[in-house]
Design an enzyme around this catalytic site. Sequence first.
Site, PDB file in Angstrom:
ATOM      1  N   ASP A 100      12.671  19.536 -67.230  1.00 50.18           N
ATOM      2  CA  ASP A 100      11.620  18.517 -67.088  1.00 50.18           C
ATOM      3  C   ASP A 100      11.922  17.229 -67.869  1.00 50.18           C
ATOM      4  OD1 ASP A 100      10.392  20.606 -65.762  1.00 50.18           O
ATOM      5  OD2 ASP A 100       9.137  21.159 -67.461  1.00 50.18           O
TER       6      ASP A 100
ATOM      7  N   ARG B 276       7.356  17.229 -42.671  1.00 54.25           N
ATOM      8  CA  ARG B 276       7.707  18.577 -43.147  1.00 54.25           C
ATOM      9  C   ARG B 276       7.900  18.550 -44.654  1.00 54.25           C
ATOM     10  NH1 ARG B 276       6.489  19.573 -38.629  1.00 54.25           N
ATOM     11  NH2 ARG B 276       7.626  20.736 -37.045  1.00 54.25           N
TER      12      ARG B 276
HETATM   13  O1  F6P Z   1       9.359  23.810 -67.545  1.00 54.29           O
HETATM   14  C1  F6P Z   1      10.302  24.165 -66.594  1.00 54.29           C
HETATM   15  C2  F6P Z   1       9.659  24.577 -65.318  1.00 54.29           C
HETATM   16  O2  F6P Z   1      10.674  24.919 -64.391  1.00 54.29           O
HETATM   17  C3  F6P Z   1       8.691  23.556 -64.730  1.00 54.29           C
HETATM   18  O3  F6P Z   1       9.358  22.505 -64.105  1.00 54.29           O
HETATM   19  C4  F6P Z   1       7.857  24.440 -63.857  1.00 54.29           C
HETATM   20  O4  F6P Z   1       6.570  23.892 -63.639  1.00 54.29           O
HETATM   21  C5  F6P Z   1       7.761  25.700 -64.654  1.00 54.29           C
HETATM   22  O5  F6P Z   1       8.873  25.729 -65.511  1.00 54.29           O
HETATM   23  C6  F6P Z   1       7.739  26.974 -63.857  1.00 54.29           C
HETATM   24  O6  F6P Z   1       7.511  28.018 -64.741  1.00 54.29           O
HETATM   25  P1  F6P Z   1       7.655  29.549 -64.382  1.00 54.29           P
HETATM   26  O7  F6P Z   1       9.097  29.935 -64.664  1.00 54.29           O
HETATM   27  O8  F6P Z   1       6.722  30.237 -65.317  1.00 54.29           O
HETATM   28  O9  F6P Z   1       7.297  29.726 -62.949  1.00 54.29           O
END
Ligand code: F6P
Length: 380
Positions: free
Chosen positions: A142, A283
């Site tokens: 992120d 889409r």
């Molecule tokens: O923080 C990294 C991340 O991949 C985010 O971009 C995403 O919202 C989240 O983790 C997803 O988390 P999880 O692995 O709990 O589904």
Amino acid sequence: MKKVAILANGGDVAGFNAVIRAIVKTAENKGIECYGIIDGYNGLLKNDYKLLSTDAHGDAVGILPKGGSIIGSSTNANVFNYKVKHEDGTVEFKDLSDVCVQNVKNAGFDCVFTLGGDGTQKSARDLSLKGINVIGVPKTIDNDVACTEITFGYNTAVSVAANAIDRLHSTGETHHRIMVLEVMGRYAGWIALESAIAGGADVALIPEIPYDINRVAEKINNRRKRGKNFSIVVVAEGAAPKDGKLTIIGTRNNGSGVDNTRLGGVGQVVAKQLEEITGLEARNTTLGYMQRGGTPTAFDRVLSTKYGVKAMELALEGKFGTLAVMKNGKVDSVSLEDVVGRNTEIGACSGNTAESNIRKVSMDHDLVKTARDIGINLGD
Ligand code: F6P
């Protein structure tokens, strides 16, 4: 310094292993033993660790290009508010941080390197307040960790998203469709914005700029007037309309004090609305965990190696309670307090809330200006 340990925590990213390798190599050069704690903070709690080495048959051999983490990771282990399941099925949340502190002391670890994002570093800071020597390394696709210009894993995620945009271009152009790509990033729009520029998208919707769907449709219709019957729209999972709400897939149950929100679904919403307004077919593709898995880019391999080397340097200098960061293009360090001190609403493990001290895209950032100047619509 004789014995150190590495702990990888939170959602995995490409580059975890490159950092691990760099720490192990620099430790070995100094005659220091390096251990890997298994499955993040869960392993610290269970006292589960193994020796890492770059000897011919060692665990840290050949791992530079490898995705994932050779020592695992955990997304659900807040040791300060740990979910304990009792035999009768009841659940209780307990502060088990003292168990971790004791385990580190018993093992004789002179330093624990914590590879992770905001939540991971907050727990690291809290463990350092209990006397444990910690040094953080900023990880997350992120790119939203405060006080650093870049986190490892981010560049690979952008690269995967840019490749996806390339592929959506050809299919979108063939069928005269609006192709929406939903990317990750939680409450920050870095992946969406940078991949949109890298892939030549027409629209990028990011959490930092609440969007007006009519402005997006206008952009698409203007392209149509110029004979371009397809458009590429990149949407960050945390993007939301003006006066609207985040789109949420569901929740996870990792305990209070942790961001339990599972973001997702905004791409589908945007595709449907654009279809209705423009009359063009639309889409959605949700890129998901492709952004986290697989081999790191060359950039991430080098960045991860730099971070690993810096982390060990900080340990040797006794600069504990710090995070290796990138400042003005140079590897540097800041105190963990500066990074996570203001985050009162997150406990540990993965995720931030919208209010925490995360690094969001600022409106004066180069990427925003660049996107606007080449005509990428940002939804406003
Ligand atoms: O923080 C990294 C991340 O991949 C985010 O971009 C995403 O919202 C989240 O983790 C997803 O988390 P999880 O692995 O709990 O589904």
